[in-house]
Design a protein around this motif. Structure first.
Motif, PDB file in Angstrom:
ATOM      1  N   ILE A   1     -12.461 -46.427   5.386  1.00 38.12           N
ATOM      2  CA  ILE A   1     -12.979 -47.543   6.181  1.00 38.12           C
ATOM      3  C   ILE A   1     -13.524 -48.633   5.260  1.00 38.12           C
ATOM      4  O   ILE A   1     -14.289 -48.362   4.342  1.00 38.12           O
ATOM      5  CB  ILE A   1     -14.114 -47.071   7.120  1.00 38.12           C
ATOM      6  N   ASP A   2     -13.093 -49.861   5.513  1.00 34.17           N
ATOM      7  CA  ASP A   2     -13.694 -51.010   4.842  1.00 34.17           C
ATOM      8  C   ASP A   2     -14.674 -51.651   5.826  1.00 34.17           C
ATOM      9  O   ASP A   2     -14.574 -51.434   7.037  1.00 34.17           O
ATOM     10  CB  ASP A   2     -12.610 -52.013   4.445  1.00 34.17           C
TER      11      ASP A   2
ATOM     12  N   VAL B   1      -4.375 -53.987   7.395  1.00 32.68           N
ATOM     13  CA  VAL B   1      -5.048 -52.919   8.126  1.00 32.68           C
ATOM     14  C   VAL B   1      -4.631 -52.955   9.596  1.00 32.68           C
ATOM     15  O   VAL B   1      -4.338 -54.018  10.147  1.00 32.68           O
ATOM     16  CB  VAL B   1      -6.578 -53.062   7.979  1.00 32.68           C
ATOM     17  N   LYS B   2      -4.598 -51.788  10.244  1.00 33.55           N
ATOM     18  CA  LYS B   2      -4.151 -51.729  11.640  1.00 33.55           C
ATOM     19  C   LYS B   2      -5.280 -52.053  12.613  1.00 33.55           C
ATOM     20  O   LYS B   2      -5.110 -52.843  13.541  1.00 33.55           O
ATOM     21  CB  LYS B   2      -3.578 -50.354  11.968  1.00 33.55           C
ATOM     22  N   PHE B   3      -6.456 -51.427  12.421  1.00 32.94           N
ATOM     23  CA  PHE B   3      -7.539 -51.569  13.399  1.00 32.94           C
ATOM     24  C   PHE B   3      -8.714 -52.386  12.857  1.00 32.94           C
ATOM     25  O   PHE B   3      -9.130 -52.209  11.707  1.00 32.94           O
ATOM     26  CB  PHE B   3      -8.071 -50.203  13.830  1.00 32.94           C
ATOM     27  N   ALA B   4      -9.242 -53.243  13.698  1.00 25.90           N
ATOM     28  CA  ALA B   4     -10.528 -53.890  13.452  1.00 25.90           C
ATOM     29  C   ALA B   4     -11.510 -53.313  14.462  1.00 25.90           C
ATOM     30  O   ALA B   4     -11.245 -53.303  15.669  1.00 25.90           O
ATOM     31  CB  ALA B   4     -10.415 -55.395  13.609  1.00 25.90           C
ATOM     32  N   LEU B   5     -12.628 -52.789  13.979  1.00 22.51           N
ATOM     33  CA  LEU B   5     -13.667 -52.213  14.840  1.00 22.51           C
ATOM     34  C   LEU B   5     -14.796 -53.240  14.914  1.00 22.51           C
ATOM     35  O   LEU B   5     -15.514 -53.460  13.937  1.00 22.51           O
ATOM     36  CB  LEU B   5     -14.163 -50.887  14.249  1.00 22.51           C
ATOM     37  N   ILE B   6     -14.941 -53.870  16.065  1.00 20.71           N
ATOM     38  CA  ILE B   6     -15.848 -55.015  16.200  1.00 20.71           C
ATOM     39  C   ILE B   6     -17.096 -54.607  16.993  1.00 20.71           C
ATOM     40  O   ILE B   6     -17.000 -54.038  18.085  1.00 20.71           O
ATOM     41  CB  ILE B   6     -15.134 -56.182  16.907  1.00 20.71           C
ATOM     42  N   LEU B   7     -18.243 -54.881  16.418  1.00 21.53           N
ATOM     43  CA  LEU B   7     -19.517 -54.586  17.072  1.00 21.53           C
ATOM     44  C   LEU B   7     -20.315 -55.894  17.143  1.00 21.53           C
ATOM     45  O   LEU B   7     -20.868 -56.363  16.153  1.00 21.53           O
ATOM     46  CB  LEU B   7     -20.297 -53.535  16.278  1.00 21.53           C
ATOM     47  N   GLY B   8     -20.321 -56.484  18.320  1.00 24.45           N
ATOM     48  CA  GLY B   8     -21.061 -57.729  18.527  1.00 24.45           C
ATOM     49  C   GLY B   8     -22.198 -57.536  19.518  1.00 24.45           C
ATOM     50  O   GLY B   8     -22.537 -56.408  19.888  1.00 24.45           O
ATOM     51  N   GLU B   9     -22.752 -58.644  19.988  1.00 26.62           N
ATOM     52  CA  GLU B   9     -23.914 -58.588  20.893  1.00 26.62           C
ATOM     53  C   GLU B   9     -23.574 -57.887  22.203  1.00 26.62           C
ATOM     54  O   GLU B   9     -24.332 -57.031  22.679  1.00 26.62           O
ATOM     55  CB  GLU B   9     -24.400 -60.017  21.154  1.00 26.62           C
ATOM     56  N   ASN B  10     -22.406 -58.208  22.795  1.00 25.35           N
ATOM     57  CA  ASN B  10     -22.005 -57.583  24.061  1.00 25.35           C
ATOM     58  C   ASN B  10     -21.759 -56.090  23.888  1.00 25.35           C
ATOM     59  O   ASN B  10     -22.126 -55.276  24.742  1.00 25.35           O
ATOM     60  CB  ASN B  10     -20.757 -58.257  24.614  1.00 25.35           C
ATOM     61  N   GLU B  11     -21.110 -55.731  22.770  1.00 24.40           N
ATOM     62  CA  GLU B  11     -20.817 -54.312  22.518  1.00 24.40           C
ATOM     63  C   GLU B  11     -22.109 -53.524  22.326  1.00 24.40           C
ATOM     64  O   GLU B  11     -22.234 -52.378  22.803  1.00 24.40           O
ATOM     65  CB  GLU B  11     -19.926 -54.166  21.269  1.00 24.40           C
TER      66      GLU B  11
ATOM     67  N   LEU C   1     -15.544 -52.528  20.198  1.00 22.94           N
ATOM     68  CA  LEU C   1     -14.243 -53.108  20.521  1.00 22.94           C
ATOM     69  C   LEU C   1     -13.239 -52.743  19.417  1.00 22.94           C
ATOM     70  O   LEU C   1     -13.440 -53.072  18.254  1.00 22.94           O
ATOM     71  CB  LEU C   1     -14.355 -54.629  20.625  1.00 22.94           C
ATOM     72  N   VAL C   2     -12.193 -52.030  19.825  1.00 20.74           N
ATOM     73  CA  VAL C   2     -11.130 -51.651  18.884  1.00 20.74           C
ATOM     74  C   VAL C   2      -9.958 -52.602  19.089  1.00 20.74           C
ATOM     75  O   VAL C   2      -9.352 -52.626  20.168  1.00 20.74           O
ATOM     76  CB  VAL C   2     -10.686 -50.192  19.094  1.00 20.74           C
ATOM     77  N   LYS C   3      -9.639 -53.363  18.056  1.00 21.85           N
ATOM     78  CA  LYS C   3      -8.546 -54.337  18.136  1.00 21.85           C
ATOM     79  C   LYS C   3      -7.396 -53.866  17.261  1.00 21.85           C
ATOM     80  O   LYS C   3      -7.563 -53.667  16.056  1.00 21.85           O
ATOM     81  CB  LYS C   3      -9.035 -55.715  17.674  1.00 21.85           C
ATOM     82  N   ASP C   4      -6.215 -53.652  17.868  1.00 22.73           N
ATOM     83  CA  ASP C   4      -5.004 -53.283  17.136  1.00 22.73           C
ATOM     84  C   ASP C   4      -4.370 -54.566  16.604  1.00 22.73           C
ATOM     85  O   ASP C   4      -3.778 -55.343  17.357  1.00 22.73           O
ATOM     86  CB  ASP C   4      -4.038 -52.537  18.055  1.00 22.73           C
ATOM     87  N   LEU C   5      -4.483 -54.787  15.302  1.00 19.21           N
ATOM     88  CA  LEU C   5      -4.015 -56.035  14.704  1.00 19.21           C
ATOM     89  C   LEU C   5      -2.494 -56.102  14.605  1.00 19.21           C
ATOM     90  O   LEU C   5      -1.928 -57.182  14.445  1.00 19.21           O
ATOM     91  CB  LEU C   5      -4.625 -56.210  13.303  1.00 19.21           C
TER      92      LEU C   5
ATOM     93  N   ALA D   1      -9.016 -59.239   7.416  1.00 16.68           N
ATOM     94  CA  ALA D   1      -8.533 -57.885   7.704  1.00 16.68           C
ATOM     95  C   ALA D   1      -7.013 -57.859   7.791  1.00 16.68           C
ATOM     96  O   ALA D   1      -6.351 -56.929   7.308  1.00 16.68           O
ATOM     97  CB  ALA D   1      -9.155 -57.382   9.013  1.00 16.68           C
ATOM     98  N   ASP D   2      -6.449 -58.890   8.396  1.00 13.58           N
ATOM     99  CA  ASP D   2      -4.993 -58.965   8.548  1.00 13.58           C
ATOM    100  C   ASP D   2      -4.300 -59.081   7.189  1.00 13.58           C
ATOM    101  O   ASP D   2      -3.221 -58.525   6.975  1.00 13.58           O
ATOM    102  CB  ASP D   2      -4.637 -60.152   9.432  1.00 13.58           C
ATOM    103  N   LYS D   3      -4.913 -59.810   6.263  1.00 15.44           N
ATOM    104  CA  LYS D   3      -4.351 -59.946   4.916  1.00 15.44           C
ATOM    105  C   LYS D   3      -4.228 -58.581   4.231  1.00 15.44           C
ATOM    106  O   LYS D   3      -3.335 -58.363   3.413  1.00 15.44           O
ATOM    107  CB  LYS D   3      -5.245 -60.853   4.060  1.00 15.44           C
ATOM    108  N   ARG D   4      -5.127 -57.690   4.537  1.00 10.64           N
ATOM    109  CA  ARG D   4      -5.127 -56.370   3.906  1.00 10.64           C
ATOM    110  C   ARG D   4      -4.130 -55.419   4.553  1.00 10.64           C
ATOM    111  O   ARG D   4      -3.971 -54.291   4.113  1.00 10.64           O
ATOM    112  CB  ARG D   4      -6.531 -55.756   3.957  1.00 10.64           C
TER     113      ARG D   4
END
Length: 424
Positions: free
Chosen positions: A362-363, A383-393, A400-404, A378-381
């Motif tokens: 994990i990066d 990587v398949k998944f971005a795991l996003i933790l923001g205020e709503n999450e 939020l799991v985003k499949d890039l 992340a896309d430059k690397r």
């Protein structure tokens, strides 16, 4: 002043380190399966060790070692090869008392002050393998097969770029007759030899057989080969070795002019050459050194071994440009964790630790940049998944799991992350 590395000493960039570590892991796996034990020897040894083992009149000792006097006025040398140090270790620690055979391997840098070129550096890495015990041609063939298996593993199913060359250097009984013949024949051609070989004629005439200069190769090609001088025992040994190689389906070339640059070799020597490497095409080399341990003050203990040049192996097996697909995947993280805001970053430290402790690569981006910029990074690397933790999450207690790759996304519970990553 522009700072740069010392000539002949090379940095390993991340993609190069991945290549080399990949090959090292292959070698370690195969050697451990054959019950070789990994050891470590010092990078510095007393200069006397190399003078006694390699030979005082060899090119390596006379021209190529990094030798210096320390504060105690003791002459020390950066190791130019590993065999001498391993023999010293066996004697110093009484390892010769252990059940035979002794089977060791060592991986690390060697140092020789040579002219840097493709496939030849002043600091170079070797995988060194040593076998000590009651040697027979069967053990020697087993070792040759092991060396070829290691080298060919990264190119399995593709074109095989490796070729085995063998020769016999005879033994102390039969080699003096060849040496006398060689000295006489070369003395008559002395003026035609290159300057280096004129020096070798006085110090180490066998090395002339390995000279790459055209005028020397032409002279050597007219000489009687050492095979004509072998005693009965050496001839029989070499014939058995060749028949075993043929039975094992291992193709080889008998090179009657093949020699090694070190004084301690007897009987079987070999080189495994790689295609496409130019003049420095020897990827692996070795042979028998039955009397070296005894000459260094230990007991009589016949031995054989080989060394693989890691950089040359990488050039031949993996090429110079880019990384093979299997290694491209190996350097990518499985996911990138993107926390948005200070509270998310604080909580994210624990989430990232949990995922890594579960075996996932994990990066994480703990910096104040826009989500768009971080996703682009992340896309430059790749990587398949971005795991996003923001205020709503954070409010919902989810991530939020985003499949890039597919452009899809979904909210999941924290404990669901492990399953998603396992399935990727």
């Amino acid at each position: 002043m522009k700072l740069q590395s010392v000539r002949g000493f090379k940095d390993w960039l991340p993609e190069e380190a991945i290549k080399y570590q990949h090959l090292i892991e292959i070698a370690r796996r195969e050697l451990r399966l054959a019950n070789f034990q990994e050891i470590k020897i010092p990078v510095l040894e007393k200069t006397e060790l190399f003078v006694r083992s390699i030979g005082e009149v060899t090119d390596i000792v006379q021209k190529e070692t990094y030798t210096f006097e320390d504060r105690n006025k003791e002459l020390l040398t950066l190791r130019p090869e590993a065999t001498a140090g391993i023999c010293r270790m066996v004697i110093e620690h009484g390892l010769y008392m252990r059940p035979k055979p002794l089977k060791f391997f060592f991986i690390g840098p060697m140092f020789r002050h040579e002219r840097p070129q493709k496939g030849r550096l002043r600091e170079f890495f070797q995988i060194d393998v040593e076998f000590m015990g009651n040697l027979t041609p069967f053990y020697e063939v087993e070792l040759l097969e092991l060396a070829l298996k290691i080298l060919r593993s990264p190119v399995e199913g593709k074109r095989d770029p490796f070729n085995l060359e063998i020769n016999s250097l005879g033994c102390p009984e039969c080699r003096p007759a060849f040496r006398d013949y060689l000295l006489g024949a070369l003395e008559r051609e002395k003026e035609k030899l290159c300057e280096t070989c004129k020096e070798r004629l006085l110090r180490n005439p066998l090395r002339i057989l390995d000279c790459k200069k055209e005028q020397c190769k032409e002279i050597v090609g007219k000489l009687r080969p050492i095979s004509e001088f072998l005693c009965k025992g050496c001839k029989e040994h070499f014939e058995i070795l060749k028949s075993l190689l043929e039975e094992r389906g291992l193709s080889y070339i008998v090179n009657p002019y093949l020699v090694r640059g070190l004084d301690y070799y007897v009987r079987t020597i070999f080189e495994i050459k790689g295609e496409g490497l130019g003049a420095q095409d020897t990827v692996c080399a070795g042979g028998r050194y039955d009397f070296l341990i005894q000459e260094l003050g230990g007991p009589e203990l016949p031995a054989t071994g080989f060394a693989i040049g890691l950089e040359r192996w990488a050039l031949c097996a993996l090429g110079e440009e880019g990384l093979p697909a299997i290694l491209e995947e190996a350097i990518k993280p499985q996911a990138v964790f993107i926390p948005l805001g200070d509270l998310a970053r604080r909580k994210g430290l624990g989430i990232v630790k949990t995922l890594r402790n579960s075996g996932f690569k994990i990066d994480a981006f703990f910096e104040e940049r826009s989500l768009k910029a971080l996703l682009r990074e992340a896309d430059k690397r790749g990587v398949k998944f971005a795991l996003i933790l923001g205020e709503n999450e954070l409010k919902e207690g989810k991530i939020l799991v985003k499949d890039l790759h597919k452009g899809m996304q979904k909210l999941v519970e924290e404990n669901q992350l492990l399953e998603i990553l396992k399935e990727s």
